[in-house]
Motif scaffolding. Structure first.
Motif, PDB file in Angstrom:
ATOM      1  N   ASN A 138       1.511   7.947 -14.520  1.00 17.33           N
ATOM      2  CA  ASN A 138       1.907   6.643 -13.985  1.00 17.33           C
ATOM      3  C   ASN A 138       1.686   6.653 -12.476  1.00 17.33           C
ATOM      4  OD1 ASN A 138       3.250   4.390 -12.969  1.00 17.33           O
ATOM      5  ND2 ASN A 138       4.832   4.459 -14.530  1.00 17.33           N
ATOM      6  N   PRO A 139       0.651   5.967 -11.984  1.00 16.81           N
ATOM      7  CA  PRO A 139       0.334   6.023 -10.555  1.00 16.81           C
ATOM      8  C   PRO A 139       1.378   5.361  -9.668  1.00 16.81           C
ATOM      9  CG  PRO A 139      -1.026   4.386 -11.643  1.00 16.81           C
ATOM     10  CD  PRO A 139      -0.264   5.100 -12.723  1.00 16.81           C
ATOM     11  N   SER A 161       0.828  -1.194   0.000  1.00 14.55           N
ATOM     12  CA  SER A 161       0.000   0.000   0.000  1.00 14.55           C
ATOM     13  C   SER A 161       0.865   1.247   0.000  1.00 14.55           C
ATOM     14  CB  SER A 161      -0.897   0.006   1.238  1.00 14.55           C
ATOM     15  OG  SER A 161      -1.536   1.245   1.371  1.00 14.55           O
ATOM     16  N   SER A 162       0.444   2.259  -0.735  1.00 14.76           N
ATOM     17  CA  SER A 162       1.191   3.521  -0.759  1.00 14.76           C
ATOM     18  C   SER A 162       0.713   4.465   0.338  1.00 14.76           C
ATOM     19  CB  SER A 162       1.055   4.186  -2.131  1.00 14.76           C
ATOM     20  OG  SER A 162      -0.293   4.471  -2.410  1.00 14.76           O
ATOM     21  N   GLU A 163      -0.284   4.054   1.132  1.00 16.62           N
ATOM     22  CA  GLU A 163      -0.747   4.899   2.237  1.00 16.62           C
ATOM     23  C   GLU A 163       0.383   5.081   3.231  1.00 16.62           C
ATOM     24  OE1 GLU A 163      -4.429   3.802   4.031  1.00 16.62           O
ATOM     25  OE2 GLU A 163      -5.275   3.215   2.111  1.00 16.62           O
ATOM     26  N   GLY A 164       0.529   6.284   3.707  1.00 19.82           N
ATOM     27  CA  GLY A 164       1.563   6.582   4.678  1.00 19.82           C
ATOM     28  C   GLY A 164       2.901   6.922   4.050  1.00 19.82           C
ATOM     29  N   ARG A 165       3.031   6.763   2.761  1.00 25.71           N
ATOM     30  CA  ARG A 165       4.275   7.124   2.076  1.00 25.71           C
ATOM     31  C   ARG A 165       4.138   8.558   1.594  1.00 25.71           C
ATOM     32  NH1 ARG A 165       7.964   2.557   1.064  1.00 25.71           N
ATOM     33  NH2 ARG A 165       9.147   4.234   0.175  1.00 25.71           N
ATOM     34  N   LEU A 166       5.235   9.269   1.602  1.00 27.42           N
ATOM     35  CA  LEU A 166       5.221  10.633   1.103  1.00 27.42           C
ATOM     36  C   LEU A 166       5.133  10.628  -0.408  1.00 27.42           C
ATOM     37  CD1 LEU A 166       8.081  12.073   3.313  1.00 27.42           C
ATOM     38  CD2 LEU A 166       5.631  12.364   3.642  1.00 27.42           C
ATOM     39  N   ARG A 167       4.403  11.574  -0.937  1.00 23.92           N
ATOM     40  CA  ARG A 167       4.312  11.690  -2.385  1.00 23.92           C
ATOM     41  C   ARG A 167       5.533  12.435  -2.886  1.00 23.92           C
ATOM     42  NH1 ARG A 167       0.602  12.120  -6.778  1.00 23.92           N
ATOM     43  NH2 ARG A 167       1.253  13.797  -8.130  1.00 23.92           N
ATOM     44  N   ALA A 168       6.124  11.917  -3.921  1.00 23.35           N
ATOM     45  CA  ALA A 168       7.312  12.540  -4.493  1.00 23.35           C
ATOM     46  C   ALA A 168       6.945  13.837  -5.196  1.00 23.35           C
ATOM     47  CB  ALA A 168       7.968  11.586  -5.490  1.00 23.35           C
ATOM     48  N   ALA A 169       7.867  14.780  -5.170  1.00 22.52           N
ATOM     49  CA  ALA A 169       7.651  16.028  -5.883  1.00 22.52           C
ATOM     50  C   ALA A 169       7.644  15.745  -7.373  1.00 22.52           C
ATOM     51  CB  ALA A 169       8.757  17.015  -5.538  1.00 22.52           C
ATOM     52  N   VAL A 170       6.671  16.307  -8.062  1.00 27.29           N
ATOM     53  CA  VAL A 170       6.562  16.100  -9.505  1.00 27.29           C
ATOM     54  C   VAL A 170       7.475  17.085 -10.206  1.00 27.29           C
ATOM     55  CG1 VAL A 170       4.966  16.164 -11.453  1.00 27.29           C
ATOM     56  CG2 VAL A 170       4.180  15.340  -9.237  1.00 27.29           C
ATOM     57  N   PRO A 171       8.281  16.620 -11.150  1.00 25.59           N
ATOM     58  CA  PRO A 171       9.160  17.537 -11.878  1.00 25.59           C
ATOM     59  C   PRO A 171       8.357  18.641 -12.561  1.00 25.59           C
ATOM     60  CG  PRO A 171       9.563  15.241 -12.508  1.00 25.59           C
ATOM     61  CD  PRO A 171       8.357  15.258 -11.631  1.00 25.59           C
ATOM     62  N   ASP A 172       9.027  19.759 -12.830  1.00 20.97           N
ATOM     63  CA  ASP A 172       8.357  20.901 -13.449  1.00 20.97           C
ATOM     64  C   ASP A 172       7.745  20.560 -14.802  1.00 20.97           C
ATOM     65  OD1 ASP A 172       9.021  22.484 -11.306  1.00 20.97           O
ATOM     66  OD2 ASP A 172      10.853  23.235 -12.243  1.00 20.97           O
ATOM     67  N   SER A 173       8.403  19.730 -15.574  1.00 18.46           N
ATOM     68  CA  SER A 173       7.860  19.369 -16.884  1.00 18.46           C
ATOM     69  C   SER A 173       7.865  17.854 -17.027  1.00 18.46           C
ATOM     70  CB  SER A 173       8.684  20.012 -17.997  1.00 18.46           C
ATOM     71  OG  SER A 173      10.023  19.629 -17.882  1.00 18.46           O
ATOM     72  N   PRO A 174       6.749  17.214 -16.653  1.00 19.61           N
ATOM     73  CA  PRO A 174       6.715  15.759 -16.730  1.00 19.61           C
ATOM     74  C   PRO A 174       6.903  15.275 -18.165  1.00 19.61           C
ATOM     75  CG  PRO A 174       4.529  16.654 -16.261  1.00 19.61           C
ATOM     76  CD  PRO A 174       5.498  17.800 -16.247  1.00 19.61           C
ATOM     77  N   THR A 175       7.558  14.133 -18.282  1.00 23.45           N
ATOM     78  CA  THR A 175       7.752  13.552 -19.601  1.00 23.45           C
ATOM     79  C   THR A 175       6.516  12.752 -19.975  1.00 23.45           C
ATOM     80  OG1 THR A 175       8.691  11.507 -18.768  1.00 23.45           O
ATOM     81  CG2 THR A 175      10.226  13.322 -19.159  1.00 23.45           C
ATOM     82  N   SER A 176       6.398  12.406 -21.245  1.00 26.04           N
ATOM     83  CA  SER A 176       5.259  11.598 -21.662  1.00 26.04           C
ATOM     84  C   SER A 176       5.325  10.223 -21.028  1.00 26.04           C
ATOM     85  CB  SER A 176       5.234  11.476 -23.188  1.00 26.04           C
ATOM     86  OG  SER A 176       6.425  10.882 -23.644  1.00 26.04           O
ATOM     87  N   PHE A 177       6.553   9.776 -20.676  1.00 27.46           N
ATOM     88  CA  PHE A 177       6.697   8.459 -20.073  1.00 27.46           C
ATOM     89  C   PHE A 177       6.026   8.395 -18.707  1.00 27.46           C
ATOM     90  CE2 PHE A 177       8.845   5.650 -17.124  1.00 27.46           C
ATOM     91  CZ  PHE A 177       8.653   4.445 -17.757  1.00 27.46           C
ATOM     92  N   ASP A 178       6.276   9.408 -17.854  1.00 26.27           N
ATOM     93  CA  ASP A 178       5.798   9.311 -16.486  1.00 26.27           C
ATOM     94  C   ASP A 178       4.426   9.952 -16.278  1.00 26.27           C
ATOM     95  OD1 ASP A 178       7.723  11.852 -16.473  1.00 26.27           O
ATOM     96  OD2 ASP A 178       6.248  12.114 -14.894  1.00 26.27           O
ATOM     97  N   HIS A 179       3.921  10.644 -17.263  1.00 22.75           N
ATOM     98  CA  HIS A 179       2.640  11.326 -17.091  1.00 22.75           C
ATOM     99  C   HIS A 179       1.535  10.316 -16.778  1.00 22.75           C
ATOM    100  CE1 HIS A 179      -0.318  14.434 -17.482  1.00 22.75           C
ATOM    101  NE2 HIS A 179      -0.994  13.677 -18.304  1.00 22.75           N
ATOM    102  N   LEU A 235       6.997   6.428  -4.778  1.00 15.44           N
ATOM    103  CA  LEU A 235       8.387   6.784  -4.499  1.00 15.44           C
ATOM    104  C   LEU A 235       8.456   7.655  -3.252  1.00 15.44           C
ATOM    105  CD1 LEU A 235       9.535   7.673  -8.112  1.00 15.44           C
ATOM    106  CD2 LEU A 235      10.378   5.752  -6.734  1.00 15.44           C
ATOM    107  N   ASP A 236       9.408   7.378  -2.396  1.00 12.16           N
ATOM    108  CA  ASP A 236       9.649   8.174  -1.199  1.00 12.16           C
ATOM    109  C   ASP A 236      10.802   9.127  -1.505  1.00 12.16           C
ATOM    110  OD1 ASP A 236      10.457   9.233   1.233  1.00 12.16           O
ATOM    111  OD2 ASP A 236      10.460   7.310   2.288  1.00 12.16           O
TER     112      ASP A 236
END
Length: 172
Positions: free
Chosen positions: A43-44, A23-41, A49-50
């Motif tokens: 992707n839940p 479960s991802s509950e309780g994990r910190l959400r990673a900061a999203v880069p300023d310009s997401p790439t098409s690859f990671d856009h 990622l911590d």
């Protein structure tokens, strides 16, 4: 003082160690880069990622190398969220599973070859006893094959084990 060139290589898998399957509950959400790439856009899994893991990996002082099927995508989608620089990537051979001895993980031989006799740590969630025996017999340098619980990812106990091994081999 030991330079990073002299320190053991740390081979790092993504799925399991960095992106836990629990479960991802309780994990910190990673900061999203300023310009997401098409690859990671969209992707839940990247939300698992911590961002605190990146600085902890860098503190170990080892050269980090991606040892993942994400290949170069790890530099584009994972590294920025963890605050890691662009890392070298192990390119996997095209040979099939028939070339791998029974019970040996398909990554084991390429990682030993990539290390070229240099001490290394391999952090993965799929390391088994056969891998440990094979590396002990085939690799002339010190090695730590560290299996991470894939439901939790890298946690304090893992970082303690990595640091203790580095101290024990005189690299700390």
């Amino acid at each position: 003082m030991t330079s990073t060139v002299d320190r053991p290589i740390l081979f790092l898998d993504v799925d399991g160690p960095l992106i836990p399957f629990g479960s991802s509950e309780g994990r910190l959400r990673a900061a999203v880069p300023d310009s997401p790439t098409s690859f990671d856009h969209g992707n839940p899994l990247l939300d698992r990622l911590d961002p605190g893991v990146g600085p902890r990996l860098l503190t170990l002082g080892c050269p980090l190398v991606w040892a993942t099927t994400w290949l170069e995508d790890a530099n584009e989608a994972v590294a920025p969220r963890l605050g890691l620089p662009t890392l070298p990537v192990v390119e996997w051979p095209d040979s099939g599973a028939d070339d791998v001895p029974r019970g040996l993980h398909w990554k084991t031989r390429p990682l030993v070859e990539w290390s070229d006799g240099r001490p290394f740590i391999w952090v993965d969630d799929e390391i088994g006893a056969t891998d440990r025996v094979w590396v002990a017999a085939q690799h002339p340098g010190a090695s730590l094959l560290h299996r991470v619980d894939p439901t939790k990812g890298l946690v304090d106990a893992d970082f303690s084990a990595l640091a203790a091994w580095l101290d024990a081999v005189g690299a700390g």
